[in-house]
Scaffold this motif. Sequence first.
Motif, PDB file in Angstrom:
ATOM      1  N   VAL A  97       4.466  -0.300  -0.315  1.00 34.48           N
ATOM      2  CA  VAL A  97       3.837   0.993  -0.045  1.00 34.48           C
ATOM      3  C   VAL A  97       3.697   1.155   1.467  1.00 34.48           C
ATOM      4  O   VAL A  97       3.198   0.271   2.158  1.00 34.48           O
ATOM      5  CB  VAL A  97       2.464   1.124  -0.739  1.00 34.48           C
ATOM      6  N   THR A  98       4.146   2.294   1.970  1.00 30.97           N
ATOM      7  CA  THR A  98       4.126   2.533   3.413  1.00 30.97           C
ATOM      8  C   THR A  98       3.693   3.964   3.709  1.00 30.97           C
ATOM      9  O   THR A  98       3.987   4.898   2.955  1.00 30.97           O
ATOM     10  CB  THR A  98       5.523   2.316   4.039  1.00 30.97           C
ATOM     11  N   ASP A  99       2.973   4.121   4.820  1.00 33.10           N
ATOM     12  CA  ASP A  99       2.642   5.436   5.385  1.00 33.10           C
ATOM     13  C   ASP A  99       1.759   6.282   4.476  1.00 33.10           C
ATOM     14  O   ASP A  99       1.968   7.495   4.341  1.00 33.10           O
ATOM     15  CB  ASP A  99       3.919   6.212   5.734  1.00 33.10           C
ATOM     16  N   TRP A 100       0.747   5.641   3.866  1.00 35.37           N
ATOM     17  CA  TRP A 100      -0.237   6.364   3.067  1.00 35.37           C
ATOM     18  C   TRP A 100      -1.623   6.183   3.674  1.00 35.37           C
ATOM     19  O   TRP A 100      -1.854   5.260   4.448  1.00 35.37           O
ATOM     20  CB  TRP A 100      -0.262   5.840   1.626  1.00 35.37           C
ATOM     21  N   ASN A 101      -2.543   7.048   3.272  1.00 35.40           N
ATOM     22  CA  ASN A 101      -3.938   6.780   3.594  1.00 35.40           C
ATOM     23  C   ASN A 101      -4.396   5.532   2.844  1.00 35.40           C
ATOM     24  O   ASN A 101      -5.033   4.654   3.420  1.00 35.40           O
ATOM     25  CB  ASN A 101      -4.802   7.988   3.227  1.00 35.40           C
ATOM     26  N   ARG A 102      -4.060   5.441   1.565  1.00 38.48           N
ATOM     27  CA  ARG A 102      -4.302   4.249   0.747  1.00 38.48           C
ATOM     28  C   ARG A 102      -2.991   3.889   0.063  1.00 38.48           C
ATOM     29  O   ARG A 102      -2.450   4.690  -0.706  1.00 38.48           O
ATOM     30  CB  ARG A 102      -5.390   4.516  -0.300  1.00 38.48           C
ATOM     31  N   GLY A 103      -2.494   2.695   0.347  1.00 35.12           N
ATOM     32  CA  GLY A 103      -1.221   2.297  -0.254  1.00 35.12           C
ATOM     33  C   GLY A 103      -1.334   2.151  -1.755  1.00 35.12           C
ATOM     34  O   GLY A 103      -0.691   2.873  -2.525  1.00 35.12           O
ATOM     35  N   VAL A 104      -2.158   1.198  -2.197  1.00 31.93           N
ATOM     36  CA  VAL A 104      -2.502   1.040  -3.612  1.00 31.93           C
ATOM     37  C   VAL A 104      -4.012   1.160  -3.717  1.00 31.93           C
ATOM     38  O   VAL A 104      -4.749   0.456  -3.024  1.00 31.93           O
ATOM     39  CB  VAL A 104      -2.043  -0.318  -4.175  1.00 31.93           C
ATOM     40  N   SER A 105      -4.477   2.049  -4.577  1.00 33.92           N
ATOM     41  CA  SER A 105      -5.911   2.278  -4.744  1.00 33.92           C
ATOM     42  C   SER A 105      -6.298   2.010  -6.190  1.00 33.92           C
ATOM     43  O   SER A 105      -5.683   2.552  -7.112  1.00 33.92           O
ATOM     44  CB  SER A 105      -6.266   3.723  -4.371  1.00 33.92           C
ATOM     45  N   PRO A 114       2.773  14.140  -1.881  1.00 36.39           N
ATOM     46  CA  PRO A 114       1.830  14.794  -2.792  1.00 36.39           C
ATOM     47  C   PRO A 114       0.814  15.635  -2.035  1.00 36.39           C
ATOM     48  O   PRO A 114       0.622  15.463  -0.829  1.00 36.39           O
ATOM     49  CB  PRO A 114       1.150  13.603  -3.478  1.00 36.39           C
ATOM     50  N   PRO A 115       0.143  16.554  -2.725  1.00 34.18           N
ATOM     51  CA  PRO A 115      -0.923  17.334  -2.081  1.00 34.18           C
ATOM     52  C   PRO A 115      -2.067  16.424  -1.632  1.00 34.18           C
ATOM     53  O   PRO A 115      -2.179  15.275  -2.063  1.00 34.18           O
ATOM     54  CB  PRO A 115      -1.374  18.291  -3.191  1.00 34.18           C
ATOM     55  N   LEU A 116      -2.926  16.951  -0.780  1.00 34.53           N
ATOM     56  CA  LEU A 116      -4.092  16.199  -0.345  1.00 34.53           C
ATOM     57  C   LEU A 116      -4.938  15.783  -1.544  1.00 34.53           C
ATOM     58  O   LEU A 116      -4.982  16.472  -2.566  1.00 34.53           O
ATOM     59  CB  LEU A 116      -4.933  17.033   0.618  1.00 34.53           C
ATOM     60  N   SER A 117      -5.611  14.653  -1.399  1.00 32.26           N
ATOM     61  CA  SER A 117      -6.509  14.116  -2.429  1.00 32.26           C
ATOM     62  C   SER A 117      -5.772  13.809  -3.724  1.00 32.26           C
ATOM     63  O   SER A 117      -6.339  13.921  -4.818  1.00 32.26           O
ATOM     64  CB  SER A 117      -7.670  15.083  -2.706  1.00 32.26           C
ATOM     65  N   THR A 122      -2.420   8.896  -1.540  1.00 31.55           N
ATOM     66  CA  THR A 122      -2.336   7.539  -2.064  1.00 31.55           C
ATOM     67  C   THR A 122      -0.942   7.288  -2.609  1.00 31.55           C
ATOM     68  O   THR A 122      -0.366   8.158  -3.273  1.00 31.55           O
ATOM     69  CB  THR A 122      -3.375   7.335  -3.189  1.00 31.55           C
ATOM     70  N   GLY A 123      -0.430   6.091  -2.352  1.00 34.59           N
ATOM     71  CA  GLY A 123       0.880   5.742  -2.902  1.00 34.59           C
ATOM     72  C   GLY A 123       0.818   5.525  -4.397  1.00 34.59           C
ATOM     73  O   GLY A 123       1.485   6.212  -5.174  1.00 34.59           O
TER      74      GLY A 123
END
Length: 237
Positions: A77-85, A28-31, A60-61
């Motif tokens: 969830v792998t390789d995200w800034n936030r896996g589950v937010s 996905p795009p940033l943010s 975010t995943g």
Amino acid sequence: MTPTRIDSCTTIGEAGRYVLAGDVNGNPPLSSACIEVAASDVTLDGRGHAVDGNGVSDTTGVLVADVSNVTVRNLRVTDWNRGVSVRDASDVTVRGVTAVENAVGVDVRNADARVVGVRAEGNLHGVALADPGDDVLRRTETLGNHVVGVYAPFVVEAFGVGVSLGPPLDADGDGRYEDLTGNGQVGVWDAAALPAVVTTHYFGANAVTADQRLGLDFDDDGDLDYGDVLAYAGLER
């Protein structure tokens, strides 16, 4: 009712049951998030499948925001800034989620959430509860997270003012949270903080997770009380 199948990044905009049809590889795009839950009364069941990112910052995943009565379960969830937010949401359950190699595995902010049966491994922060007084953390396993397994600061209230301490850290890996202020060192401020934590815990004016209570039970009596203050200082009753 047959659940709706998800096979790519999407926004869930209607109440109902949703399942992952297979692993989802997101870019996905940033943010933004790969899967965003933007409706209340939703159950998202991963059925053991993964939502996999590419390590890009500020992505975010699975995002649950500004909704209520949502369950996210049984996914990886792998390789995200936030896996589950989970943000600005109420009555949210994150159950049976595995979070691996994210900046933050499960991130809860300004929300009322239950985090149950989560495995967080190899993240920078395993589970982050910014305001743990409203959250429940149970049966969560953290392994090899590089900064901290569970980030959950104490919130101490006195005279109508809330003050955050920590989160406490296990400075030497012995299972004890000697570093109450969370600054990476054990010193006089930690010794000063523990009586305040015990006192406010006694009066129900702070938020201490079950794991933190166990890590602060310095006299091994199964409770968080003034005996722990004496034991922390190396004194006997």
